[in-house]
Design a protein around this motif. Structure first.
Motif, mmCIF file in Angstrom:
data_model
loop_
_atom_site.group_PDB
_atom_site.id
_atom_site.type_symbol
_atom_site.label_atom_id
_atom_site.label_comp_id
_atom_site.label_asym_id
_atom_site.label_seq_id
_atom_site.Cartn_x
_atom_site.Cartn_y
_atom_site.Cartn_z
ATOM 1 N N GLU A 78 -23.258 2.231 2.312
ATOM 2 C CA GLU A 78 -24.289 2.338 1.266
ATOM 3 C C GLU A 78 -25.400 1.307 1.473
ATOM 4 O O GLU A 78 -26.579 1.582 1.232
ATOM 5 N N LEU A 126 -17.077 1.775 2.736
ATOM 6 C CA LEU A 126 -17.980 2.562 1.902
ATOM 7 C C LEU A 126 -19.156 1.707 1.438
ATOM 8 O O LEU A 126 -20.323 2.152 1.448
ATOM 9 N N ASP A 127 -18.873 0.481 1.049
ATOM 10 C CA ASP A 127 -19.916 -0.439 0.587
ATOM 11 C C ASP A 127 -20.934 -0.722 1.693
ATOM 12 O O ASP A 127 -22.147 -0.726 1.452
ATOM 13 N N HIS A 171 -11.050 0.548 2.867
ATOM 14 C CA HIS A 171 -11.799 1.773 2.582
ATOM 15 C C HIS A 171 -13.020 1.453 1.725
ATOM 16 O O HIS A 171 -14.139 1.915 2.001
ATOM 17 N N GLU A 172 -12.825 0.659 0.689
ATOM 18 C CA GLU A 172 -13.946 0.293 -0.195
ATOM 19 C C GLU A 172 -14.984 -0.537 0.561
ATOM 20 O O GLU A 172 -16.191 -0.374 0.358
ATOM 21 N N GLY A 173 -14.500 -1.417 1.425
ATOM 22 C CA GLY A 173 -15.433 -2.242 2.205
ATOM 23 C C GLY A 173 -16.294 -1.409 3.133
ATOM 24 O O GLY A 173 -17.512 -1.648 3.254
ATOM 25 N N ASN A 179 -0.351 4.976 -0.983
ATOM 26 C CA ASN A 179 -1.424 5.100 0.024
ATOM 27 C C ASN A 179 -0.791 5.232 1.409
ATOM 28 O O ASN A 179 -0.277 4.268 1.963
ATOM 29 N N GLU A 189 0.837 -1.201 0.000
ATOM 30 C CA GLU A 189 0.000 0.000 0.000
ATOM 31 C C GLU A 189 0.875 1.255 0.000
ATOM 32 O O GLU A 189 0.580 2.236 -0.690
ATOM 33 N N ARG A 225 -6.750 0.394 0.666
ATOM 34 C CA ARG A 225 -7.799 0.650 -0.324
ATOM 35 C C ARG A 225 -8.940 -0.356 -0.188
ATOM 36 O O ARG A 225 -10.120 0.003 -0.306
ATOM 37 N N GLN A 226 -8.616 -1.610 0.099
ATOM 38 C CA GLN A 226 -9.664 -2.619 0.206
ATOM 39 C C GLN A 226 -10.553 -2.372 1.420
ATOM 40 O O GLN A 226 -11.777 -2.515 1.344
#
Length: 849
Positions: A521, A517-518, A513-515, A504, A499, A510-511
């Motif tokens: 939502e 955010l998902d 962070h995306e998790g 980063n 990373e 990043r993984q």
């Protein structure tokens, strides 16, 4: 009669029973387990009676009499006194220290006891009451209490009726008398003014009709009591009628109602209602485990079971149904949990199944609440005790089952004297009662697993923590599947080195962070683990390299942003954070490392509007805070639960689908041979919080050591693979479970005194082992060996202005290492029986720092 008394002076020189005469008025009242006041060295001190004898070893005319009896019903039963003696021998501590650990803090003051006639002894529909009334009808002491018209001090009864001790005790047990205890200088039994309805209904109704019109408020009081016919507290009645206590007393003065002081139990769960639950159908795996444990319960056989169930396999339901089986045999059960954070959910489950027969014992209750819950157990009003490690001493008369949930947790080992391990104490207590012990965990300690799975040679099995094989009948009970065959969550390892190469520099990969955010939502929830509280790990000057250190300990200070102070997590020292470097006055002083406060701040920056609950030592100090935060999270009033290891185990929330581990390496490189084991356990446990219900789970583990076997095996939920690798290292280095350890920590303000005392202790131990013919090589293939290592400086060499050195004793087999150590300490000690430096002995240590 002679009483053998352990005086409450935790000194090696006085750690033996002293003989005292039992005065004629106390014969029959003084028992094994009684607390007494005895003359000792010109003072009257508290002591515990551990034995009775007809004759003393010396001239009885020289013996002093017991000065006073502090409890008329002993707080300790004979089996607990015997257990305390075992703890004193095994963990090398003073017997009075072990005895004190078994009673609530409220009883460490002085007790004053009074009795009254129980209010319901005249009930004609109660067979017990009828029997009791007939048994004691002509008793002179009962007539004396009735004539007093109010509470009578137990001391007065004891003095006036010395021959009737057993009868008075029996009357209290049968409910003819009610005992009320006040602990002087510590705690008082809570009493509330209670209003009772009229005894003569017809006369009271007539009086209501003839009440003067100007006394309308008094009429309201009398009318209310006639309509409701139930006792009510004065406070509640004042509130219900919007009246005053003076008005209520006026009605009482006329004789129509009665006002009495009534003891009120301090119930920590008063006002809470728990939804009643029924036993769930067991899976095939659960049923097989249940039947094994039930067989031991039915036979009243002392057995140890290691319940190795993956996270989400339904261990709690097995606990509940085996407890039900235990209660059917009119025996009692103790359930230990490692973290206070787990207690709210466990209490809800156990109260929901067993109602008011559950008592709760843990350190976040007030002294009064703990005392009342302890009395609830002692008086037979509870059959199940749920609590932290000290609940293993719950004063049940017929223990049938002891359950230790998350048995691998190091918090079951007390770090202050007596340094007992609740698991070993539970096994010993179960042996006393013919009870079963269930050790439950998804990641059992290597000592327990090795003993239960028979991976050790016979000569070593008796040396493991639970002593399973040698002590007759331990069983490994596997539950390898989740309820409903739900899959274990998929675990992703993120190499934080990569990373950084990718640019980063955030604490979130990043993984992850995306998790997050998902999940935001989707309206699902996440758990984030960082096993480090505070804002930053340390403060350092980038110009000269100065690091803020504790002035009393050799450890860095941790920065806490909310209070803007630097704090030592060992001695509690705190100071304001500097704006300039104290060494070179540079302004380039920065905070390094990451704590939970900083993660919370970063989440707010990256995800505006995110709702975060942070659980660490700083946010859970207030009473009830654990329950408050977990209830809020369970009600979905937060998106993320962020915390230290207290969020890693036992929690069950249906909408948690993502678990993130910020820094998996935090505990991996500690100077402790259990570092890899603790890392594997923590990662596996926190991963188990995801996907426990219908929604699938996912875990993201951030690490700088993705190749380490502890992290790789945790990724694959591979406990067997981890055990195989770890046991190789433990065998090679000769660490538990292939041997046992004792760590002796010496401390003193003078370094030279400490070095001299440490060298002398180690040399004396080696000489005693040589004289005993014990082979001193860790490479020995024989049945026994002993090896004395050190003295060396402790991993934290100075704490609270005292220098610290350690000696470590490794041994296996029937070496008698504790006896050798006691002899060595006695040879080291001066004429008053005290060693020249402060000594702390830790048998089977869990933390070596």
């Amino acid at each position: 009669m002679i009483a053998k008394v352990i005086v409450d002076v935790p000194s090696r020189a006085t750690d033996r029973p002293f003989d005292y005469k039992i005065p004629a008025g106390m014969i029959g009242w003084v028992e094994v387990g009684s607390r007494v006041g005895v003359p000792f060295g010109g003072r009257v001190l508290q002591g515990f009676v551990i034995g009775l004898a007809d004759f003393a070893d010396i001239d009885e005319n020289k013996l002093k009499p017991i000065a006073e009896l502090l409890d008329h019903i002993p707080p300790l039963s004979p089996d607990l006194v015997e257990l305390a003696q075992w703890i004193s021998d095994k963990y090398c501590c003073a017997l009075t220290t072990a005895l004190q650990a078994m009673i609530p803090s409220a009883l460490k003051g002085k007790a004053d006891s009074v009795v009254t006639i129980a209010e319901d002894t005249d009930a004609d529909d109660d067979e017990t009451a009828l029997f009791a009334n007939a048994l004691f009808t002509d008793a002179p002491w009962l007539a004396y209490i009735r004539a007093a018209g109010g509470p009578v001090r137990m001391a007065a009864l004891q003095e006036r009726f010395p021959a009737d001790a057993s009868a008075v005790k029996q009357a209290i047990k049968l409910g003819v008398l009610t005992e009320q205890v006040t602990i002087r200088d510590r705690l008082a039994v809570r009493k509330v003014l209670t209003v009772y309805p009229p005894d003569q209904l017809a006369l009271a109704q007539e009086a209501l009709m003839n009440y003067p019109a100007r006394a309308a408020k008094q009429q309201d009081v009398l009318r209310y009591m006639l309509e409701h016919r139930e006792p009510i507290t004065m406070t509640a009645l004042v509130e219900a009628l919007s009246t005053t206590s003076a008005t209520i007393r006026a009605v009482a003065d006329k004789g129509w109602i009665t006002i009495r002081e009534v003891e009120q139990q301090r119930d920590p769960y008063a006002g809470r209602s728990f939804k009643r639950t029924e036993p769930l159908p067991l899976t095939e795996g659960q049923q097989a485990v249940y039947e094994e444990i039930a067989e031991a319960l039915d036979a009243e056989a002392s057995r140890v079971f290691l319940l190795h169930g993956v996270t989400g396999s339904g261990k709690t339901e097995v606990y509940l149904q085996t407890i039900e089986r235990c209660l059917q045999h009119e025996r009692q059960a103790i359930v230990l949990v490692p973290e206070i954070a787990l207690t709210p959910q466990m209490v809800e489950r156990f109260k929901g199944r067993f109602g008011n027969s559950v008592a709760v014992l843990h350190s976040r209750l007030s002294s009064g609440e703990r005392y009342d819950e302890w009395r609830k157990i002692r008086e037979g009003r509870a059959q199940v005790a749920v609590g932290a490690r000290s609940a293993v001493f719950a004063p049940f008369p017929r223990v049938g089952l002891i359950i230790i949930d998350e048995e691998h947790e190091s918090s079951y080992k007390q770090e202050e004297s007596p340094k007992y391990h609740a698991r070993d104490v539970a096994v010993r207590r179960a042996r006393q009662h013919g009870a079963a012990v269930v050790l439950g965990s998804a990641t059992p300690s290597l000592e327990s697993y090795a003993a239960a799975s028979r991976v050790l040679p016979a000569a070593s099995a008796s040396d493991t923590a639970s002593g399973a094989k040698a002590n007759g009948g331990s069983a490994l009970l596997p539950m390898p599947y989740r309820v409903g065959n739900r899959p274990l969550p998929k675990v992703h390892l993120v190499d934080m080195r990569e990373e950084l190469k990718a640019g980063n520099r955030s604490m979130f990969s990043r993984q992850l962070h995306e998790g997050l955010l998902d999940r935001l939502e989707k309206g699902e929830q996440s758990v984030l683990l960082l096993n480090r509280r505070g804002y930053s790990t340390f403060v350092m000057c980038r110009s000269c390299g100065y690091t803020a250190q504790c002035p009393h300990c050799d450890i860095s200070l941790t920065y806490h942003q909310k209070s803007r102070v630097l704090r030592c997590h060992y001695c509690g020292h705190a100071e304001q954070s500097p704006e300039k470097c104290p060494s070179c006055e540079s302004e380039h002083i920065r905070f390094f490392g990451t704590g939970t406060q900083r993660v919370e701040e970063e989440l707010a920056k990256l995800f505006p509007g995110i709702r975060v609950i942070r659980m660490d030592v700083d946010t859970t100090t207030e009473k009830g805070s654990h329950e408050k935060w977990l209830t809020m999270f369970g009600e979905r009033k937060a998106d993320v639960l962020l915390g230290t290891q207290m969020v890693a185990k036992g929690l069950d929330f249906p909408y948690v689908t993502l678990v993130g581990v910020i820094a998996a390496d935090t505990s991996l490189h500690l100077p402790d041979f259990r570092a890899a084991e603790k890392t594997f356990q923590l990662l596996t446990q926190v991963a188990g919080r995801a996907g426990r219900h219908e929604l699938p789970g996912e875990v993201v583990v951030q690490t700088y050591n993705p190749e380490h076997y502890a992290i790789v095996t945790a990724q694959h939920h591979d406990y067997a693979g981890f055990v195989q690798e770890e046991l190789k290292l433990r065998r090679f280095m000769s660490y538990p479970p292939f041997c046992r350890l004792i760590v002796i920590t010496l401390s003193d303000e003078q370094l030279t005194h400490l070095i001299t005392a440490g060298d002398k202790l180690a040399a004396t131990l080696r000489q005693l082992a040589y004289e005993a013919g014990i082979k001193g090589s860790i490479d020995s293939d024989g049945a026994r060996f002993i090896d004395i290592l050190g003295p060396v400086a402790s991993p934290i060499p100075r704490m609270k202005d005292r220098y610290r050195f350690q000696c470590m004793v490794k041994y296996r087999g029937n070496v008698g290492a504790i006896e050798l150590l006691k002899k060595a300490i006695s040879l080291l000690s001066g004429p008053q029986g005290q060693p020249p430096v402060q000594l702390s002995v830790d048998v089977d240590p869990q933390v070596i720092l």
